[in-house]
Design a protein around this motif. Structure first.
Motif, PDB file in Angstrom:
ATOM      1  N   LEU A   9     -24.141 -71.934   3.626  1.00 59.86           N
ATOM      2  CA  LEU A   9     -23.148 -71.315   4.500  1.00 59.86           C
ATOM      3  C   LEU A   9     -23.425 -71.658   5.962  1.00 59.86           C
ATOM      4  N   LEU A  10     -24.686 -71.590   6.370  1.00 60.89           N
ATOM      5  CA  LEU A  10     -25.034 -71.936   7.751  1.00 60.89           C
ATOM      6  C   LEU A  10     -24.714 -73.399   8.050  1.00 60.89           C
ATOM      7  N   CYS A  11     -24.939 -74.265   7.081  1.00 64.25           N
ATOM      8  CA  CYS A  11     -24.624 -75.679   7.286  1.00 64.25           C
ATOM      9  C   CYS A  11     -23.130 -75.868   7.518  1.00 64.25           C
ATOM     10  N   GLY A  12     -22.307 -75.153   6.748  1.00 67.50           N
ATOM     11  CA  GLY A  12     -20.862 -75.236   6.968  1.00 67.50           C
ATOM     12  C   GLY A  12     -20.473 -74.751   8.354  1.00 67.50           C
ATOM     13  N   PHE A  13     -21.017 -73.600   8.751  1.00 65.26           N
ATOM     14  CA  PHE A  13     -20.742 -73.062  10.085  1.00 65.26           C
ATOM     15  C   PHE A  13     -21.157 -74.044  11.183  1.00 65.26           C
ATOM     16  N   ILE A  32     -24.173 -60.885   4.982  1.00 60.52           N
ATOM     17  CA  ILE A  32     -23.321 -60.333   6.044  1.00 60.52           C
ATOM     18  C   ILE A  32     -24.164 -59.888   7.243  1.00 60.52           C
ATOM     19  N   VAL A  33     -25.380 -59.439   6.988  1.00 61.28           N
ATOM     20  CA  VAL A  33     -26.268 -59.021   8.081  1.00 61.28           C
ATOM     21  C   VAL A  33     -26.886 -60.238   8.774  1.00 61.28           C
ATOM     22  N   LEU A  34     -27.343 -61.204   7.998  1.00 60.08           N
ATOM     23  CA  LEU A  34     -28.167 -62.282   8.529  1.00 60.08           C
ATOM     24  C   LEU A  34     -27.365 -63.445   9.118  1.00 60.08           C
ATOM     25  N   ILE A  35     -26.344 -63.898   8.411  1.00 62.29           N
ATOM     26  CA  ILE A  35     -25.670 -65.141   8.803  1.00 62.29           C
ATOM     27  C   ILE A  35     -24.903 -65.016  10.121  1.00 62.29           C
ATOM     28  N   MET A  49     -17.323 -66.442   0.981  1.00 61.28           N
ATOM     29  CA  MET A  49     -18.018 -65.868  -0.170  1.00 61.28           C
ATOM     30  C   MET A  49     -17.042 -65.528  -1.298  1.00 61.28           C
ATOM     31  N   LEU A  50     -15.871 -65.039  -0.947  1.00 63.52           N
ATOM     32  CA  LEU A  50     -14.868 -64.719  -1.964  1.00 63.52           C
ATOM     33  C   LEU A  50     -14.369 -65.980  -2.663  1.00 63.52           C
ATOM     34  N   ILE A  51     -13.985 -66.978  -1.878  1.00 64.03           N
ATOM     35  CA  ILE A  51     -13.438 -68.207  -2.455  1.00 64.03           C
ATOM     36  C   ILE A  51     -14.502 -68.948  -3.262  1.00 64.03           C
ATOM     37  N   VAL A  80     -18.029 -75.098  -2.402  1.00 62.33           N
ATOM     38  CA  VAL A  80     -16.871 -74.394  -1.838  1.00 62.33           C
ATOM     39  C   VAL A  80     -17.314 -73.469  -0.703  1.00 62.33           C
ATOM     40  N   TYR A  81     -18.506 -72.856  -0.813  1.00 64.63           N
ATOM     41  CA  TYR A  81     -19.032 -72.062   0.298  1.00 64.63           C
ATOM     42  C   TYR A  81     -19.119 -72.906   1.567  1.00 64.63           C
ATOM     43  N   GLY A  82     -19.781 -74.053   1.452  1.00 62.78           N
ATOM     44  CA  GLY A  82     -19.963 -74.918   2.619  1.00 62.78           C
ATOM     45  C   GLY A  82     -18.649 -75.434   3.160  1.00 62.78           C
ATOM     46  N   LEU A  83     -17.753 -75.805   2.255  1.00 58.81           N
ATOM     47  CA  LEU A  83     -16.424 -76.297   2.655  1.00 58.81           C
ATOM     48  C   LEU A  83     -15.649 -75.218   3.390  1.00 58.81           C
ATOM     49  N   ALA A  84     -15.561 -74.032   2.798  1.00 56.27           N
ATOM     50  CA  ALA A  84     -14.764 -72.948   3.383  1.00 56.27           C
ATOM     51  C   ALA A  84     -15.346 -72.471   4.705  1.00 56.27           C
ATOM     52  N   ALA A  85     -16.675 -72.327   4.768  1.00 56.21           N
ATOM     53  CA  ALA A  85     -17.297 -71.867   6.011  1.00 56.21           C
ATOM     54  C   ALA A  85     -17.013 -72.838   7.150  1.00 56.21           C
TER      55      ALA A  85
END
Length: 199
Positions: free
Chosen positions: A64-68, A180-183, A135-137, A108-113
């Motif tokens: 997720l961080l990589c996507g962001f 949700i807390v960390l990212i 996270m949902l997708i 999909v996490y990385g793509l969507a983020a």
């Protein structure tokens, strides 16, 4: 001479702070490599115990961080290769069906983020919106892939709406809260440090 020495010592830091020594693409590749290493190492925190790993989902964090930070192409590739690569190196997660399912889910996490962060206005609340949507997708994608695997390749594995809801949401609540807390805090800190490369 002394000033030149100091400048050389500080040079590595300038690479990540917008210095002219390297291109944005090289910075993205460097960050992506670091996140791949984290994706391989972080699951050791859970002792590679599947129940704890499923609850905390440590591999999800660097993807997720990589996507962001790096953008959707890097998040997509990192998410897809991390589970099978970790299986090859460390024997976990089991490649079928878990590893295959995770590869699509994390991709999909990385793509969507990466996409949502790029598209939405750069407001703090949109970091949370991007994370929650991703996270949902991603979980829906993982469920769809697992349904396809179970239907066509492994009909002996039980799977349905109740199992999907339990495995991807109920059991994952500790990890969801952790993410949700960390990212968002991490993203905001990197943005303040001018290390966000997906803007």
């Amino acid at each position: 001479m002394k000033a030149l020495t100091v400048r050389r010592q500080l040079m590595p830091f300038s690479l990540f702070r917008g210095g002219s020594m390297t291109s944005k693409k090289v910075k993205k590749i460097t960050f992506a490599g670091m996140f791949l290493a984290l994706a391989l190492v972080l699951p050791f925190i859970t002792g590679q115990i599947p129940q704890i790993g499923n609850a905390l989902s440590p591999m999800h964090i660097p993807v997720l961080l990589c996507g962001f930070i790096c953008g959707w192409p890097y998040g997509l590739v990192l998410g897809f290769i991390a589970p099978p690569l970790r299986y090859v190196l460390f024997g976990m997660p089991p490649i079928f069906p878990t590893g295959v399912t995770m590869a699509f889910e994390l991709a999909v996490y990385g793509l969507a983020a990466g996409l949502f962060y790029k598209m939405l206005p750069k407001k703090v609340h949109n970091i949370y919106v991007t994370l929650i949507l991703s996270m949902l997708i991603g979980r829906l994608a993982g469920g769809i892939v697992k349904f396809i695997i179970v239907t066509f390749f492994a009909p002996d594995i039980p799977f349905g709406r109740a199992i999907f809801w339990t495995d991807y949401f109920v059991k994952a609540v500790p990890g969801i809260i952790l993410h949700i807390v960390l990212i968002p805090v991490t993203v905001m800190a990197l943005k303040k440090a001018k290390l966000m490369l997906n803007e």
